[in-house]
Motif scaffolding. Structure first.
Motif, short mmCIF file in Angstrom:
data_model
loop_
_atom_site.label_atom_id
_atom_site.label_comp_id
_atom_site.label_asym_id
_atom_site.label_seq_id
_atom_site.Cartn_x
_atom_site.Cartn_y
_atom_site.Cartn_z
N GLY A 115 2.02 9.00 -9.17
CA GLY A 115 2.18 9.70 -10.43
C GLY A 115 2.76 11.09 -10.25
N LYS A 116 3.01 11.76 -11.39
CA LYS A 116 3.58 13.10 -11.41
C LYS A 116 2.69 14.04 -12.21
CE LYS A 116 7.32 11.85 -9.20
NZ LYS A 116 7.51 12.26 -7.79
N LEU A 117 2.77 15.32 -11.86
CA LEU A 117 1.97 16.34 -12.53
C LEU A 117 2.46 16.57 -13.95
CD1 LEU A 117 0.68 19.62 -11.06
CD2 LEU A 117 2.02 19.72 -13.16
N PRO B 7 -4.54 5.16 -7.85
CA PRO B 7 -4.72 3.82 -7.30
C PRO B 7 -5.34 2.82 -8.27
CG PRO B 7 -5.37 5.45 -5.69
CD PRO B 7 -5.13 6.19 -6.97
N SER B 8 -6.33 3.23 -9.06
CA SER B 8 -7.04 2.25 -9.90
C SER B 8 -6.48 2.15 -11.30
CB SER B 8 -8.54 2.61 -9.98
OG SER B 8 -8.74 3.73 -10.80
N THR B 9 -5.46 2.94 -11.64
CA THR B 9 -4.87 2.87 -12.97
C THR B 9 -3.45 2.32 -12.94
OG1 THR B 9 -4.27 5.21 -12.73
CG2 THR B 9 -6.30 4.70 -13.96
N ASP C 24 -3.02 13.04 2.61
CA ASP C 24 -2.00 12.29 3.33
C ASP C 24 -2.03 10.81 2.97
OD1 ASP C 24 -1.45 14.67 4.53
OD2 ASP C 24 -1.77 14.00 6.59
N GLN C 25 -3.23 10.27 2.77
CA GLN C 25 -3.42 8.86 2.43
C GLN C 25 -4.52 8.76 1.38
OE1 GLN C 25 -4.07 8.32 6.83
NE2 GLN C 25 -3.28 6.29 6.37
N THR C 26 -4.56 7.63 0.66
CA THR C 26 -5.67 7.41 -0.26
C THR C 26 -6.99 7.47 0.49
OG1 THR C 26 -4.27 6.04 -1.68
CG2 THR C 26 -6.66 5.82 -1.96
#
Length: 322
Positions: A208-210, A201-203, A85-87
């Motif tokens: 993003g997408k699959l 988060p760090s990139t 749900d969240q990072t």
């Protein structure tokens, strides 16, 4: 000896059920193309207000009811998901709060489609120490929210859902007792680019997408899954002929068929739900297990093998006496 015994199963699906025909109105595909290549006919997609956490909570409630337990009986929650749900914080803590399990350890495990098997081994290890008594092990995903709906080769493959089991540490006979008999996990990070999400988060600072190279994943899946199932059965002192049911990761009907043939297993020993649920990643094994328990196929005393492979690559299997 103490073994982790499944005392209840549960599952949850979003309200919206989407057929291949409905999907073909939005994507350049057809029912025939999808069924021929994957065996998928339907999937459930999360709507407004439905999240990984809410689906996980509903599945957990169903598992608790089946086990005859209440939330305060649980002292460990391990939630497998690649779509939290969240990072942070862990979605498991949100499930804990929604259930009202007040005195409990709760955390997430990330191993994509193999996540539920990883979570089972973590919970099994913690229960066998005696530090914890009862665990909720959950696989829950909302993969529809990380799909590229312009990529017809991937968006037709996935669905949303959740499955859960209650695991209880119980005294069990060394021979013939119920519970988890053996688990075996693997990973190989060299294959990242075959199945991944192009953000984080760090990139990129985005979800993003699959992205997936399906043919290569198929080849590795059949080889790795048949090998790890044989390996885990060997650890348990069993052979393929001893297996009553295989509950596999529901990725693709062709993978299920090819893996069964490689092991010499009759197709009617394989629990198949990919046609109605599609690939629900970490949720697919517990979802399929719940279906087979509730329709009466899986019965107490049956030897059941759970197996899955996912991005990373990660893969694993668990052998249990239900």
């Amino acid at each position: 000896m103490i073994r982790a015994v499944i005392t209840g199963t549960g599952s949850a699906l979003p309200a919206r059920r989407v057929s291949n025909a409905e999907l073909a109105e939005q994507v350049d595909t057809s029912d025939e193309w999808i069924v021929e290549r994957t065996g998928i006919r339907f999937r459930h997609l999360a709507g407004e207000g439905e999240t990984t956490g809410t689906l996980a909570t509903d599945a957990a409630r169903a598992a608790l009811e089946a086990a005859g337990r209440v939330p305060d009986d649980i002292d460990l929650i391990v939630l497998a998901t690649a779509t939290p749900d969240q990072t942070f914080p862990a979605t498991a803590t949100k499930v804990q709060a929604m259930l009202g399990a007040t005195d409990c350890v709760a955390f997430d495990v990330a191993a994509v489609c193999s996540g539920f098997l990883y979570a089972v081994q973590v919970a099994d290890s913690m229960l066998r120490t005696g530090v914890h008594r009862r665990a909720l092990v959950i696989g829950a995903e909302t993969f529809s929210r990380i799909l590229d709906w312009n990529d017809r080769t991937t968006c037709v493959l996935f669905g949303d859902g959740a499955g859960a089991i209650v695991l209880e540490g119980q005294e069990s006979e060394a021979e013939g007792g119920r519970g988890i008999l053996a688990t075996r996990l693997h990973s190989d990070g060299r294959y990242n680019d075959l199945l991944y999400v192009d953000g984080g988060p760090s990139t990129t600072g985005t979800v993003g997408k699959l992205r997936m190279k399906g043919r290569e994943v198929f080849r590795h899946a059949v080889t790795n899954l048949s090998a790890v199932m044989t390996e885990s059965l060997g650890i348990a002192g069993l052979a393929a002929d001893d297996v009553d049911w295989v509950v596999p990761h529901q990725a693709n009907a062709r993978i299920l068929d090819a893996t069964a043939r490689k092991l010499g297993l009759a197709p009617d020993k394989v629990v198949v739900t990919v046609d109605r649920h599609a690939n629900t990643s970490a949720a697919s094994v517990p979802l399929a297990l719940d279906v087979a328990v509730r329709d009466g196929r899986v019965k107490p005393g049956d030897i059941v093998v759970l197996e899955a492979m996912g991005g990373g690559f990660t893969w694993g299997a668990a052998v249990l006496r239900y």
